[in-house]
Design a protein around this motif. Structure first.
Motif: not given
Length: 712
Positions: A672-677, A685-692
């Motif tokens: 997660x990228x978080x900018x409190x402007x 900006x969020x990237x989620x992944x599940x990988x076996x």
């Protein structure tokens, strides 16, 4: 030389600390016409014209002794803001300052830290906390029930700047009156207290003494703020629209792109009551759950992390006075039941919350409507919570929770609780609850009584809890219905003082859990003895021995195909664990638990490392391993949790949570990228992944979310 009996000496300590706690300190705020420039430099003439609050007193390590470093706090105000100016002097200057984190709501115990609490209703029950560290990070919270519950997920609009100097560090804050809640009236009297943490000494000092084991959110121990006149809350209204653009792909499925828009709104109906509205509620930016290994027969507890439900959540808390009281055995309203079904996210169409204080009453009303999702029909969830202040610092209240499936079944939970506080250290709490569920008409009651005494030397607690077989709060959390539980705890907390300078406190203790079914047939008995050594630098060493009895009336399928058969089991284990000073650039923790486990054996290991060379960067890796040997077969579990954080400044952060779970045979990533402007306005900006574990991607999502607050 004559000797003083120990009981008499302890009585003197108790009386002395009680008198100190009631020594009411007073500070006056001065009115100014020109606003203060918030830059961390106290160079305006107005600061020099106001009398400071000084002479802070230690809570730790030596309660009642003067703080080892000088702190000066000054208060000013104009028509719109309360201004706070602070000099935190340090004899070692910049070299003595410790800062490990600049994220919002950072861990105050691992940093140099200053904070204040404002009891704006002067009711010795509720307050707002505002804190910062030498790099200007923000830490804010709401507290209710005189410190019983503190909610750091509340985020207010306020401003802070700091400066590090050769003499220490300085703070300037501006807290808008419309961020607060207070009674109408020209002359305001508020409760106030200040705290300073000096991390290299692991010292905590307050302006108005807070006795152990309490913290600054114990607002009944605060001093008094005078001089506020003619202030008004002003218009408290804002809109917070959002746009979210998730791109998702599951194994064997096409890419899904479903942009979402929605909005939250907040309006101050009265100075004490607030109306919140949410439309097409979205939680795409929420951090993933930290995974757990379950070697019990009962459901695990995962905390709520969604902002809308966390804000003002303390108002909906129910009978939670004791340290262990009902926290996991019974929670009648658990907001995580809304919008999550069998681990899947259910869309929330919208909802409303009306909460706050009116006179002697604290009120919370919540209603949420979820959408139809796959086989889950659209459902309404509604909650009413009402508490009334009684005596000096106690309350009595009621709770009503309703779940109504569109065109289908219903489930209701309702009851009453009482929370009493006496003699500074004594807390008594009790409740009774009932559920109504379609098709069930008996055995639906639950109730409990808890009493706890916790002072400088003693921790004593007793509890009785009964949950009938059909008690079924579908919007709550009850991992084990159909029980009667008796709990007892006894611990002492002697301090060796200068005789062993590197040790702050010993804590030997014993806890007994005795659980039967509703026919008083023993099901579980756990006798847990421990000896904890708290170090002066914040580290800890713990030794434990646990003796357990378990009755299985049906086979326990702990891991397929391993199964523990029906029967009575008596087993015991030993444990040792430690963690080091987490304010250091490098720290760690480790633990081992070994012994019998039902009809077999179990060895559990825990190992963790933390690297934080500066407040900009953190890397933390933890490993948990279970080796279980049973007659039906052996198995092992491994859980690896890795956290990484890079803080560009106090408003821009990059976080990663990467986990491997051998039971699920899966690696999950949440970046997660978080900018409190601007205050309360974010870009995620969020990237989620599940990988076996074999490498195949099970699910992958990329989400961009933008929020913006229109503050009227």
């Amino acid at each position: 030389m004559s000797k003083i009996p120990l009981s008499f000496a302890m009585g003197l300590v108790f009386v002395g600390t009680s008198l100190l706690a009631n020594d009411d300190r007073v500070i006056r705020a001065r009115y100014i016409e020109a606003p203060i420039v918030i830059d961390g430099i106290l160079d305006e003439l107005a600061w020099a014209l106001v009398e400071p609050a000084t002479d802070f007193v230690q809570t730790n390590p030596v309660q009642g002794e003067p703080a080892t470093e000088r702190t000066e706090v000054r208060l000013l105000y104009d028509d719109d803001n309360l201004y706070v100016g602070v000099y935190c002097f340090d004899s070692e200057g910049e070299q003595g300052i410790v800062v490990t984190d600049v994220t919002r709501d950072y861990q105050s115990s691992e940093n140099d830290h200053f904070a204040l609490v404002l009891d704006t209703f002067d009711d010795d029950r509720n307050g707002f906390l505002f804190g910062t560290n030498p790099e200007g990070a923000k830490r804010d919270a709401q507290t209710v029930g005189d410190g019983t519950h503190i909610n750091f997920d509340w985020d207010g609009i306020w401003h802070v700047k700091t400066q590090i100097t050769e003499q220490g560090w300085q703070v300037e804050m501006a807290i808008p009156f419309k961020t607060l809640r207070f009674r109408e009236g020209d002359d305001q009297i508020w409760g106030v207290n200040f705290v300073r943490h000096i991390r290299r000494k692991n010292e905590v000092a307050h302006w108005s003494l807070v006795t152990r084991p309490y913290r600054m959110n114990r607002v009944s121990l605060a001093g008094t703020l005078e001089g506020l006149g003619g202030i008004r809350q002003g218009r408290n209204f804002y809109l917070k629209p959002y746009i979210s653009t998730p791109i998702t792909r599951r194994e064997g499925d096409d890419v899904d792109f479903m942009p979402e828009v929605g909005m939250d709104a907040k309006y101050g109906v009265t100075p004490g009551l607030t109306l919140d509205l949410t439309l097409n509620t979205d939680f795409a930016q929420v951090e993933a759950d930290v995974q757990q290994i379950n070697l019990t027969r009962f459901s695990l507890f995962f905390p709520e992390k969604r902002d809308f439900f966390l804000e003002n959540s303390g108002i909906f808390e129910f009978a939670h006075t004791g340290r262990r009281f009902g926290r996991r055995d019974l929670i009648p309203f658990f907001s995580r039941r809304i919008g999550i079904e069998q681990g899947e996210i259910v869309p929330i169409l919208g909802g409303v919350r009306f909460s706050g204080r009116a006179g002697q009453y604290t009120l919370g009303i919540l209603s949420m409507q979820t959408d139809e999702f796959e086989v889950t029909p659209s459902t309404n969830f509604s909650v009413l919570r009402l508490r009334r202040d009684i005596l000096r610092n106690s309350d009595i209240g009621g709770l009503f929770v309703n779940k109504k499936v569109n065109g289908g079944d219903f489930n209701r939970t309702y009851g009453t609780d009482v929370n009493l506080k006496f003699l500074t250290y004594l807390n008594i709490s009790s409740y009774i609850l009932k559920t109504d569920t379609t098709g069930i008409d008996s055995q639906e009651l639950a109730g409990a009584f808890n009493a706890r005494w916790s002072d400088l030397f003693w921790d004593i607690e007793g509890e009785y809890l009964s949950i009938e077989d059909n008690f079924n709060p579908e919007v709550g959390f009850v991992p084990r219905p159909g029980i009667r539980k008796t709990l007892g705890e006894l611990a002492v907390k002697p301090r060796p003082g200068e005789s062993i300078g590197w040790i702050r406190q010993f804590r030997p203790g014993v806890t007994l859990d005795y659980i039967t079914d509703q026919n008083n047939v023993l099901q579980t008995r756990v006798l847990d003895g421990s000896f904890t050594i708290e170090l002066q630098n914040g580290g800890e060493i713990r030794f434990g021995h646990k003796s357990t009895f378990e009755r299985l009336e049906e086979p326990f399928a702990i891991r397929l195909p391993q199964e523990i058969p029906v029967g009575d089991y008596q087993f015991a284990d030993f444990s040792v664990s430690f963690f080091t000073d987490r304010s250091r650039a490098f720290s760690g923790d480790a633990g081992i638990e070994t012994g019998e486990f039902f009809d077999g054996e179990k060895d559990s290991y825990r190992l963790g490392f933390l690297l934080q060379p500066s407040y900009h960067f953190l890397a933390e890796v933890g490993w948990e391993h279970d080796d279980v040997r049973l007659p039906s077969g052996d198995f092992t579990d491994n859980l690896v949790t890795s956290r990484f954080r890079y803080s560009f400044n106090t408003t821009t952060f990059l976080n990663a949570l990467i986990q491997y779970n051998s039971t699920l045979k899966e690696v999950s990533s949440n970046i997660r990228f978080n900018w409190i402007y601007k205050p309360l306005s974010d870009l995620f900006l969020v990237y989620n992944e599940r990988r076996a574990s074999t490498g195949e991607v099970v699910e992958r999502a990329l989400i961009a979310k933008l929020t913006y607050v229109f503050d009227f």
